[in-house]
Design an enzyme around this catalytic site. Structure first.
Site, PDB file in Angstrom:
ATOM      1  N   TRP A 189      31.422  39.030  39.578  1.00  0.00           N
ATOM      2  CA  TRP A 189      31.649  37.592  39.402  1.00  0.00           C
ATOM      3  C   TRP A 189      30.455  36.830  39.958  1.00  0.00           C
ATOM      4  O   TRP A 189      30.282  36.744  41.182  1.00  0.00           O
ATOM      5  CB  TRP A 189      32.942  37.169  40.115  1.00  0.00           C
ATOM      6  CG  TRP A 189      34.146  37.748  39.448  1.00  0.00           C
ATOM      7  CD1 TRP A 189      34.772  37.256  38.339  1.00  0.00           C
ATOM      8  CD2 TRP A 189      34.848  38.935  39.824  1.00  0.00           C
ATOM      9  NE1 TRP A 189      35.825  38.060  37.999  1.00  0.00           N
ATOM     10  CE2 TRP A 189      35.912  39.099  38.885  1.00  0.00           C
ATOM     11  CE3 TRP A 189      34.713  39.873  40.842  1.00  0.00           C
ATOM     12  CZ2 TRP A 189      36.811  40.154  38.953  1.00  0.00           C
ATOM     13  CZ3 TRP A 189      35.598  40.920  40.906  1.00  0.00           C
ATOM     14  CH2 TRP A 189      36.634  41.061  39.960  1.00  0.00           C
ATOM     15  N   HIS A 211      37.668  33.230  39.042  1.00  0.00           N
ATOM     16  CA  HIS A 211      38.796  33.679  38.220  1.00  0.00           C
ATOM     17  C   HIS A 211      40.075  33.030  38.771  1.00  0.00           C
ATOM     18  O   HIS A 211      40.030  32.387  39.832  1.00  0.00           O
ATOM     19  CB  HIS A 211      38.913  35.214  38.189  1.00  0.00           C
ATOM     20  CG  HIS A 211      38.898  35.886  39.544  1.00  0.00           C
ATOM     21  ND1 HIS A 211      39.106  37.230  39.707  1.00  0.00           N
ATOM     22  CD2 HIS A 211      38.700  35.405  40.796  1.00  0.00           C
ATOM     23  CE1 HIS A 211      39.028  37.557  40.983  1.00  0.00           C
ATOM     24  NE2 HIS A 211      38.794  36.467  41.661  1.00  0.00           N
ATOM     25  N   ARG A 237      31.444  30.452  36.435  1.00  0.00           N
ATOM     26  CA  ARG A 237      30.577  31.574  36.807  1.00  0.00           C
ATOM     27  C   ARG A 237      29.125  31.225  36.532  1.00  0.00           C
ATOM     28  O   ARG A 237      28.827  30.555  35.530  1.00  0.00           O
ATOM     29  CB  ARG A 237      30.947  32.832  36.016  1.00  0.00           C
ATOM     30  CG  ARG A 237      32.305  33.357  36.400  1.00  0.00           C
ATOM     31  CD  ARG A 237      32.642  34.654  35.715  1.00  0.00           C
ATOM     32  NE  ARG A 237      34.056  34.945  35.911  1.00  0.00           N
ATOM     33  CZ  ARG A 237      34.692  35.970  35.363  1.00  0.00           C
ATOM     34  NH1 ARG A 237      34.032  36.802  34.583  1.00  0.00           N
ATOM     35  NH2 ARG A 237      35.970  36.169  35.607  1.00  0.00           N
ATOM     36  N   GLN A 251      41.135  30.517  32.233  1.00  0.00           N
ATOM     37  CA  GLN A 251      41.838  31.798  32.326  1.00  0.00           C
ATOM     38  C   GLN A 251      43.325  31.493  32.476  1.00  0.00           C
ATOM     39  O   GLN A 251      43.707  30.403  32.917  1.00  0.00           O
ATOM     40  CB  GLN A 251      41.368  32.598  33.549  1.00  0.00           C
ATOM     41  CG  GLN A 251      40.023  33.283  33.334  1.00  0.00           C
ATOM     42  CD  GLN A 251      39.710  34.325  34.390  1.00  0.00           C
ATOM     43  OE1 GLN A 251      40.288  34.324  35.479  1.00  0.00           O
ATOM     44  NE2 GLN A 251      38.776  35.216  34.077  1.00  0.00           N
ATOM     45  N   VAL A 294      43.565  45.975  41.384  1.00  0.00           N
ATOM     46  CA  VAL A 294      44.612  46.721  40.661  1.00  0.00           C
ATOM     47  C   VAL A 294      44.329  48.221  40.710  1.00  0.00           C
ATOM     48  O   VAL A 294      43.193  48.651  40.849  1.00  0.00           O
ATOM     49  CB  VAL A 294      44.719  46.282  39.179  1.00  0.00           C
ATOM     50  CG1 VAL A 294      45.367  44.936  39.051  1.00  0.00           C
ATOM     51  CG2 VAL A 294      43.371  46.317  38.501  1.00  0.00           C
ATOM     52  N   ALA A 347      49.628  42.661  37.096  1.00  0.00           N
ATOM     53  CA  ALA A 347      48.946  41.373  36.995  1.00  0.00           C
ATOM     54  C   ALA A 347      47.968  41.439  35.834  1.00  0.00           C
ATOM     55  O   ALA A 347      47.577  42.517  35.397  1.00  0.00           O
ATOM     56  CB  ALA A 347      48.213  41.052  38.296  1.00  0.00           C
TER      57      ALA A 347
HETATM   58  C1  YSA Z   1      42.284  41.659  36.074  1.00  0.00           C
HETATM   59  C2  YSA Z   1      43.324  42.357  36.672  1.00  0.00           C
HETATM   60  C3  YSA Z   1      44.370  41.636  37.213  1.00  0.00           C
HETATM   61  O1  YSA Z   1      45.377  42.312  37.860  1.00  0.00           O
HETATM   62  C4  YSA Z   1      44.417  40.264  37.154  1.00  0.00           C
HETATM   63  C5  YSA Z   1      43.361  39.582  36.522  1.00  0.00           C
HETATM   64  C6  YSA Z   1      42.315  40.269  36.023  1.00  0.00           C
HETATM   65  C7  YSA Z   1      41.211  39.533  35.415  1.00  0.00           C
HETATM   66  C8  YSA Z   1      40.081  39.268  36.400  1.00  0.00           C
HETATM   67  N1  YSA Z   1      40.438  38.343  37.417  1.00  0.00           N
HETATM   68  C9  YSA Z   1      38.886  38.790  35.650  1.00  0.00           C
HETATM   69  O2  YSA Z   1      38.445  37.682  35.827  1.00  0.00           O
HETATM   70  N2  YSA Z   1      38.432  39.639  34.742  1.00  0.00           N
HETATM   71  S1  YSA Z   1      37.252  39.303  33.720  1.00  0.00           S
HETATM   72  O3  YSA Z   1      36.063  38.938  34.418  1.00  0.00           O
HETATM   73  O4  YSA Z   1      37.102  40.422  32.829  1.00  0.00           O
HETATM   74  O5  YSA Z   1      37.767  38.098  32.907  1.00  0.00           O
HETATM   75  C10 YSA Z   1      39.044  38.092  32.285  1.00  0.00           C
HETATM   76  C11 YSA Z   1      38.946  37.505  30.900  1.00  0.00           C
HETATM   77  O6  YSA Z   1      38.298  36.234  30.975  1.00  0.00           O
HETATM   78  C12 YSA Z   1      38.080  38.289  29.964  1.00  0.00           C
HETATM   79  O7  YSA Z   1      38.830  39.337  29.389  1.00  0.00           O
HETATM   80  C13 YSA Z   1      37.652  37.288  28.960  1.00  0.00           C
HETATM   81  O8  YSA Z   1      38.684  37.055  28.041  1.00  0.00           O
HETATM   82  C14 YSA Z   1      37.506  36.067  29.792  1.00  0.00           C
HETATM   83  N3  YSA Z   1      36.120  35.848  30.191  1.00  0.00           N
HETATM   84  C15 YSA Z   1      35.420  36.504  31.148  1.00  0.00           C
HETATM   85  N4  YSA Z   1      34.191  36.007  31.248  1.00  0.00           N
HETATM   86  C16 YSA Z   1      34.073  35.018  30.340  1.00  0.00           C
HETATM   87  C17 YSA Z   1      35.316  34.940  29.669  1.00  0.00           C
HETATM   88  N5  YSA Z   1      35.533  34.014  28.710  1.00  0.00           N
HETATM   89  C18 YSA Z   1      34.506  33.211  28.410  1.00  0.00           C
HETATM   90  N6  YSA Z   1      33.299  33.228  29.012  1.00  0.00           N
HETATM   91  C19 YSA Z   1      33.051  34.123  29.972  1.00  0.00           C
HETATM   92  N7  YSA Z   1      31.892  34.102  30.582  1.00  0.00           N
END
Ligand code: YSA
Length: 379
Positions: A189, A211, A237, A251, A294, A347
């Site tokens: 992140w 997030h 981010r 999100q 997780v 989650a």
């Molecule tokens: C994972 C496990 C858990 O138990 C709970 C939550 C999570 C998600 C975690 N907190 C997280 O942020 N994962 S992530 O970085 O992969 O982002 C989750 C989702 O946000 C992605 O699958 C995507 O759909 C979206 N995302 C991520 N970065 C993005 C984005 N959408 C747009 N622009 C970006 N830069």
């Protein structure tokens, strides 16, 4: 006193701009020089008031005829030089004419007021036959609509909705989610830090949340299981943008905690969610993924709308990832004071922009925040 004859001419008399004659009202008394002068004054008064078409002219008329040094007043001063009999007759006529001139003046004022009201009414006239100006109706932003659709899908499955702060403590964003300081997982992140916080105090630094997962910790800290909640909100981010990545996006976090919750519950809930949002025909893929909070962790993808799963510029391999998910890590339960032997839970965290892209066939995430109404009007 107004005589019967003058009553006959009442309406004309009251309209000072009408050329009605005063004669019938001026012929009732015997002629003598002062009475003749009074009648001449009255005739002049009526003739001149017809030309008094504004308040300035009417006031000048009043001063000339009814003023303290006006013509009527000057004529009345001559009463003293008359014999008692002539004075009685001329005095009575002078008073009568004074009354008539006062009526004339009052009528003049009313006429001016009416003229002014009529002028205003004409100026303010509303033309009801003109076509109306179209009012541009606003609409919900496509991402707002998508967030609401996602919330509706989960609330219909028994989830509550909560919201949390966009400016967050490091403690909730990382530490309590099993991501200690200097852990390489923090690099997942790219964080935007807030300057003013004290960097020496562990967990007391501030950031723009990267997030919505910090809300897992905030909710569990306050509530006791069973918990079923989703948390929509904005995240930030320090990331380069491209067709699938924005530096600020939404999100929707999800959390279910209770006794005996298994990975099958996670899959069943997310399959059902995908069915409600995308319909029964879209394909769903789960793959192993790593998130420190997780164990085990997965990501969930939907087949790409553009290439139908073949692989293209947008998706790469035919799939578009929409969320990360997994079973809540025992360390997260410990951080909020839950016994991981007693409770389990799952989650997930999804990106509504990616979901909107899949639903509407949009090939670049940056359209959503370019503020181009030609794009936004389509939803
Ligand atoms: C994972 C496990 C858990 O138990 C709970 C939550 C999570 C998600 C975690 N907190 C997280 O942020 N994962 S992530 O970085 O992969 O982002 C989750 C989702 O946000 C992605 O699958 C995507 O759909 C979206 N995302 C991520 N970065 C993005 C984005 N959408 C747009 N622009 C970006 N830069």
């Amino acid at each position: 006193m107004i005589s019967d004859e003058s009553i006959h001419y009442h309406t004309l008399w009251y309209n000072p701009f009408n050329a009605a004659s005063l004669e019938p009202r001026l012929t009732m008394t015997t002629q003598q020089p002062l009475i003749a002068e009074l009648h001449a004054t009255a005739r002049d008064a009526q003739a001149q008031i017809a030309a008094a078409h504004d308040t300035g002219a009417l006031e000048a008329w009043r001063v000339e005829f009814l003023g303290r040094r006006g013509r009527l007043s000057q004529a009345m001063q001559k009463l003293g030089g008359l014999s008692p009999e002539e004075r009685r007759a001329a005095g009575a006529e002078a008073n009568r004419i004074k009354g008539l001139l006062e009526e004339l003046y009052a009528a003049g004022q009313r006429a001016l007021q009416e003229q002014e009201a009529a002028r205003k009414q004409a100026a303010d006239r509303l033309d009801v036959t003109l076509p109306g100006r179209p009012i541009a109706l606003g609409r919900l932003h496509p991402i707002t609509q998508t967030v609401r659709d996602i919330c509706a899908a989960f609330t219909s499955m028994g989830f509550d909705v909560a919201e949390g702060p966009e400016v967050e403590w490091e403690r909730y964003n990382f530490d309590m989610l099993n991501i200690p300081r200097d852990h390489p997982a923090r690099d997942m992140w790219d964080t935007l830090w807030i300057d003013w916080a004290d960097p020496t105090e562990e967990g007391r630094r501030m950031l723009l949340r990267t997030h919505t997962s910090p809300m897992q910790a905030r909710i569990m800290e306050k509530a006791k299981p069973p918990i079923r909640v989703i948390v929509p909100g904005k995240v930030f981010r320090h990331e380069a943008t491209d067709a699938r990545h924005e530096w600020h996006f939404y999100q929707v976090e999800g959390l279910a905690v209770g006794k005996g919750i298994t990975f099958a519950d996670l899959k069943g809930t997310l399959y059902e969610f995908a069915r409600r949002i995308f319909g029964p025909d879209r394909r769903v893929r789960f793959r192993c993924d790593y998130f420190p909070f997780v164990e085990p962790g997965v990501d969930m993808s939907i087949d790409c709308f553009l290439c139908k799963g073949e692989g293209c510029r947008l998706c790469g391999d035919g799939w578009i990832e929409i969320m990360g998910a997994g079973m809540v890590h025992p360390n997260v339960f410990k951080a909020v004071g839950y016994d991981p032997e007693e409770y389990t839970g799952f989650a997930f965290g999804m990106g509504p922009e990616r979901i909107a892209m899949l639903k509407h066939g949009i090939d670049d995430i940056r359209h959503f925040y370019a503020n181009d109404v030609r794009f936004l009007r389509q939803f």
